[in-house]
Scaffold this active site. Structure first.
Site, PDB file in Angstrom:
ATOM      1  N   CYS A  49     -15.140 -19.577  12.391  1.00 38.06           N
ATOM      2  CA  CYS A  49     -16.199 -18.745  12.206  1.00 38.06           C
ATOM      3  C   CYS A  49     -15.873 -17.117  12.844  1.00 38.06           C
ATOM      4  O   CYS A  49     -16.718 -16.263  12.263  1.00 38.06           O
ATOM      5  CB  CYS A  49     -17.473 -19.114  12.795  1.00 38.06           C
ATOM      6  N   ARG A  51     -12.506 -15.621  12.587  1.00 33.68           N
ATOM      7  CA  ARG A  51     -11.295 -15.182  12.109  1.00 33.68           C
ATOM      8  C   ARG A  51     -10.778 -16.024  11.014  1.00 33.68           C
ATOM      9  O   ARG A  51     -11.124 -17.200  10.884  1.00 33.68           O
ATOM     10  CB  ARG A  51     -10.324 -15.118  13.245  1.00 33.68           C
ATOM     11  N   SER A 108     -11.143 -14.118  21.526  1.00 33.75           N
ATOM     12  CA  SER A 108     -12.438 -14.749  21.121  1.00 33.75           C
ATOM     13  C   SER A 108     -13.511 -13.830  21.352  1.00 33.75           C
ATOM     14  O   SER A 108     -13.550 -13.159  22.295  1.00 33.75           O
ATOM     15  CB  SER A 108     -12.574 -16.262  21.940  1.00 33.75           C
ATOM     16  N   GLU A 113     -13.556 -19.478  26.159  1.00 31.85           N
ATOM     17  CA  GLU A 113     -13.667 -20.624  25.719  1.00 31.85           C
ATOM     18  C   GLU A 113     -12.594 -21.370  25.249  1.00 31.85           C
ATOM     19  O   GLU A 113     -11.749 -20.829  24.807  1.00 31.85           O
ATOM     20  CB  GLU A 113     -14.741 -20.368  24.476  1.00 31.85           C
ATOM     21  N   THR A 114     -12.791 -22.794  25.238  1.00 38.84           N
ATOM     22  CA  THR A 114     -11.775 -23.422  25.148  1.00 38.84           C
ATOM     23  C   THR A 114     -11.616 -24.213  23.460  1.00 38.84           C
ATOM     24  O   THR A 114     -10.681 -24.746  22.976  1.00 38.84           O
ATOM     25  CB  THR A 114     -11.563 -24.960  25.774  1.00 38.84           C
ATOM     26  N   GLN A 119      -8.709 -25.776  17.851  1.00 38.44           N
ATOM     27  CA  GLN A 119      -8.886 -25.398  16.641  1.00 38.44           C
ATOM     28  C   GLN A 119      -7.553 -25.161  15.677  1.00 38.44           C
ATOM     29  O   GLN A 119      -7.199 -25.507  15.034  1.00 38.44           O
ATOM     30  CB  GLN A 119      -9.842 -24.331  16.127  1.00 38.44           C
TER      31      GLN A 119
END
Length: 434
Positions: A49, A51, A108, A113-114, A119
């Site tokens: 969402c 990149r 990010s 955030e992991t 992803q």
């Protein structure tokens, strides 16, 4: 051959353009195959969402960037000038540093955030299994995942970390209190973002309806979240029109190529509504309604920025870790040449020979006049013994498994310490992010 990254991210590319150039899995394969035809030896494409990024291992970076922009412009019906103006290009060491930062969640929207690490692991696994990336990008991803793990374990950057889903939930709760609305939310789509949204909403005491094509995913989620007091119901996409207007809060995060909520679906209600569009491309058609506020991922950035102040010190330490990891990766690449390894093995053989000759002289097994002749015999013997193995080593350099072979040999002979890629080709992609 060199590493290169072409990036369209929240840093420079507006959401209106990001949603146009987003790729689903099938289309990303087709596009990557074209790039391989154009000269890229290996390709990895990651589309989230925030990149859409292309990673190459290619001989001519400039040529690959030009061909990628041209092909992207043709497929997505966007001018090359617009794409070029909104893209960021990273080459060689910069590309390595960039991907380490991205996978470590320093680039990010929500630092720490992991989700992004998971992803990348998923994308790498899919592209590796499809034969689109191999040895070179495996090397890079292996070190990137190790770097991300160090950042998580050696800093507190992921402690109490927030995600876009958690930020949206916080915003929803603020509006719920402000407007005295019932805690009822509709979650549309049940991929990773949808599941995160559902978890955060349940934790905040919301009654949720999950709308998704695959009902089995929802049943599994309910079984995994049996906590007393959780109110979860579900419906299929065909029911979206009927239920949409009953909920003050909507969280939409599907993988659809076009909008799933249009203005025509909206009915007038008495209460204020807050809709959070967490998808790229966007799920909700852009329209104006006095009683509906629509938030997209970029609208949540300010909330995220306010949370960054407490993470500044950890970010400084995290960037130090990334810098060291980048340097270590470059040094490791330089040590992959097979000739220095062969030279070191021969040197070990020579040292062993001289040690035994000295021992033989000391013990009286040979006399000094015989030393030169014995040295020549041993030297010839080791040359004969090592001829086939060294030839095999030279032959394996361009094979996919060469890294494992070279690292194993280093490990056997205790050359240059730890073998870092002995299990390279799973590349941690099956390891869950904690």
């Amino acid at each position: 051959m060199r590493y290169c990254a072409l990036s369209f991210s929240h840093r420079k590319t507006p959401i209106e353009l990001r949603e146009k150039i987003a790729f689903n899995q099938e289309d990303s394969f087709a596009f990557a195959k074209k790039l391989k035809d154009y000269g890229a030896q290996e390709v990895l494409l990651v589309s989230t969402c925030n990149r859409t990024e292309f990673y190459f291992y290619a001989e001519s970076i400039e040529e690959m960037i030009a061909k990628t922009l041209k092909e992207l412009a043709e497929i997505k019906k966007i001018s090359e000038e617009v794409l070029s103006a909104n893209a960021e290009v990273y080459q060689e060491v910069e590309a390595i540093h960039h991907i380490f930062c991205v996978v470590s969640s320093l680039d990010s929207v929500v630092v720490g955030e992991t989700q992004i690490t998971g992803q990348f692991k998923s994308a790498y696994k899919i592209f590796f299994d499809a034969g689109l990336c191999n040895k070179a990008l495996t090397r890079l991803m292996h070190f990137a995942f190790k770097c991300a793990a160090k950042v998580r374990n050696q800093t507190e950057i992921s402690k109490n970390s927030i995600s876009i889903a958690s930020v949206a939930t916080q915003q929803a709760t603020r509006f719920q209190i402000q407007h005295n609305l019932p805690k009822k939310a509709l979650v549309i789509g049940f991929g990773e973002m949808g599941r995160l949204s559902a978890k955060h909403l349940l934790t905040q005491g919301y009654e949720i309806m999950i709308c998704n094509r695959d009902q089995e995913k929802i049943k599994k989620f309910i079984l995994e979240n049996p906590k007393e007091g959780y109110k979860i119901s579900s419906c299929v996409f065909e029911d979206l029109q009927k239920i949409l207007n009953f909920y003050p809060f909507v969280f939409s995060a599907t993988a659809a190529d076009s909008c799933v909520i249009s203005k025509e679906m909206v009915q007038e209600v008495e209460f204020k509504r807050f809709w959070f569009d967490l998808a790229v491309p966007r799920d909700i058609e852009h329209f104006r309604d006095e009683k509906i506020e629509i938030f997209v991922v970029d609208d949540l950035n300010q909330v995220v920025q306010n949370n960054l102040a407490t993470k500044r010190e950890n970010m400084h330490k995290a960037y130090q870790i990334v810098g060291i990891a980048t340097m270590e990766f470059n040094q490791w690449l330089q040590n992959l040449d097979v000739e220095p390894l062969i030279k070191e093995i021969r040197e070990l053989a020579k040292q062993a020979s001289m040690k035994e000759i000295k021992r033989a002289l000391k013990k009286g097994y040979i006399v000094p006049d015989q030393q030169y002749s014995v040295e020549k015999i041993l030297h010839q013997a080791f040359n004969t013994f090592l001829h086939a193995p060294t030839q095999k080593l030279r032959d394996c350099v361009n094979k996919q498994e060469s890294d494992i072979i070279l690292e194993s040999i280093k490990s056997f002979f205790d050359i240059k310490g730890e073998g870092v890629l002995l299990n390279a080709y799973k590349c941690e992609y099956e390891t869950p992010v904690k």
